[in-house]
Design a protein around this motif. Sequence first.
Motif, PDB file in Angstrom:
ATOM      1  N   SER A 156       0.821  -1.206   0.000  1.00 54.03           N
ATOM      2  CA  SER A 156       0.000   0.000   0.000  1.00 54.03           C
ATOM      3  C   SER A 156       0.858   1.261   0.000  1.00 54.03           C
ATOM      4  N   ARG A 157       0.274   2.334  -0.514  1.00 50.29           N
ATOM      5  CA  ARG A 157       0.930   3.639  -0.393  1.00 50.29           C
ATOM      6  C   ARG A 157       1.028   4.017   1.074  1.00 50.29           C
ATOM      7  N   ARG A 158       2.054   4.743   1.419  1.00 52.50           N
ATOM      8  CA  ARG A 158       2.325   5.084   2.822  1.00 52.50           C
ATOM      9  C   ARG A 158       1.296   6.067   3.388  1.00 52.50           C
ATOM     10  N   SER A 159       0.597   6.766   2.522  1.00 55.04           N
ATOM     11  CA  SER A 159      -0.381   7.765   2.983  1.00 55.04           C
ATOM     12  C   SER A 159      -1.735   7.149   3.318  1.00 55.04           C
ATOM     13  N   ARG A 160      -1.894   5.837   3.093  1.00 53.85           N
ATOM     14  CA  ARG A 160      -3.158   5.155   3.416  1.00 53.85           C
ATOM     15  C   ARG A 160      -3.421   5.280   4.912  1.00 53.85           C
ATOM     16  N   THR A 163      -2.477   8.104   9.118  1.00 55.70           N
ATOM     17  CA  THR A 163      -1.769   7.488   8.001  1.00 55.70           C
ATOM     18  C   THR A 163      -0.711   6.548   8.560  1.00 55.70           C
ATOM     19  N   ASP A 171       2.431   6.509   7.845  1.00 52.15           N
ATOM     20  CA  ASP A 171       3.593   7.310   8.232  1.00 52.15           C
ATOM     21  C   ASP A 171       3.385   7.933   9.605  1.00 52.15           C
ATOM     22  N   PRO A 201       9.389   1.854   0.035  1.00 54.82           N
ATOM     23  CA  PRO A 201       8.526   2.840  -0.623  1.00 54.82           C
ATOM     24  C   PRO A 201       7.043   2.563  -0.419  1.00 54.82           C
ATOM     25  N   LEU A 202       6.699   1.271  -0.279  1.00 52.50           N
ATOM     26  CA  LEU A 202       5.326   0.854  -0.007  1.00 52.50           C
ATOM     27  C   LEU A 202       5.300   0.055   1.288  1.00 52.50           C
TER      28      LEU A 202
END
Length: 542
Positions: A152-156, A168, A170, A190-191
Amino acid sequence: MAVITLPYKYLERLTRTDRKTILEKVPLIGSDVERTEEDHADVEFFPDRPDLFSPEGVARAMRGYLNIETGLPNYPVKPSGIIFTTDPQLASIRPVLGAAVIRGVKFDDESIQSIMSLQESLHWAVGRGRSKVAIGIHDMDTVKPPFHYIASRRSRGFIPLDFKEKMTMDEILEKHPKGRDYAKIVKDFPLFPLIVDDDDHVLSFPPIINGERTRVTIDTKNILLDTTGTDKRAVSVAVNIICTAMAETGATIESVEIDGVQTPTLAPAERVVSVPECAKLLGADLTPASMAGHLQRMRFGAEPAGADKVKVKVPCYRADIMHDWDLFEDVAIAIGYDKLESQPPRTFTVGKPHPVMVNAALTREIFTGLGYLEVMPFTLTSEEVLYKKMQRPETPGVLHVMHPISIDNTVVRTELLPLLLEFLTINRHRELPQRLFTAGDVVLNCRTHQQAAGVSTHPDADFSEAYATADAVLHELSIDYTVKESQDPAFIDGRRGDIVVNGKIIGVFGEIHPAVLTAFELEHPVAAFEFDLRAVPGYPGP
């Protein structure tokens, strides 16, 4: 070593015998009773037996040892029909997934605490602080299959366990206690790995934290177990141990399909072992039938296989069985080490103290005479303790452990002083003053030598105390030394000195730097010194 809490009533119910019998016999299967309280006992087990890290596992082993229930436990598994998919992008992040469905759970205060404690113990013993294996336990009835293991993207964002607001991933690494503890495992990717259900609800952000949505409570009836990691065998071991522990309480186990493969199976492994080899190693009189009986008491499936062999079925939770001799050890435990005949050595020799031990004994005598109390730190420690907290660069030639069992045991100690400060941390609630010392082996460039170190903490501890104590110890050891200004960052500038012998720095003394005190969570000043025992006149070797 893992210390496991065993509630008496729960353990008696699972074992089907009384606490007195259990506490008398549990040391004989490889444990040490640390303390007994009114309602529970704390028992220490070796890290090679993670299957004993729960009351359920201990009860299973004790039933066999006490002849209440012997032989291979049977754990039937049926397909759940539930599917997991995995994202190919996880191959370079956290590639291994294991899972199971556990139905018919009947939690009470003791059993729910047991499964949570088992989870954390496995994170330590099998998972190397979650880096190798991380375990998620979820309320199955709050989510919708099929499930998806994704990159997943880190901002999820989602609501993490024990929080009420969405964050999020992060932010979780920065603000959540578990995020701060384990961020180093994933922060450079990165993910991020994420487990979601078919409605895209987050179950878990492995290896950091579960979602609040799937919190397990005393009312939970069905559990979804997810186990992620980097090592397929370790992940499988964790799944097997948790599933079989829950099955001991009456729950049923169902497999899930992960990329077309049904897991877990909970099937035993099979091997054939030699009776004469075991008998020779133990010095015991064994037949195939008697050896099989001993193994059945230790909860193996075992039966004679010819005149000198035994066919053994090894339970899926016994991750420690890697060689035939591991089975022979269990035979010895079943017989009882006290019943194995001891024999004196065939060669008679007269011993004498090694010069290294003579020096160490003299050092201990001197420290004790100065009012210091001896402690014995572990040989294995971590870079965090040895170097980061001490503000020191890593020593060239440090010996790293290839396969550490935890993040706290990654290197062999190269100095003793950091370990004494760690002792002060553990005992910071005790009365002052505290004066501790240790003398023992350190390893550098794969060579062992001896050092000594001492610490004193109280409100008035200072450079003068460190200098005076170091001088007294060195004088009594007949070490002819000089002092020069030190650059050791573990000590306060201007309140530190190097111990020099024949032009070589062999130690340091002074007042510990405030930043080091903060790193070790110490509130009072510490006067400390350490030195190399190879400087003692007459020390053997190069």
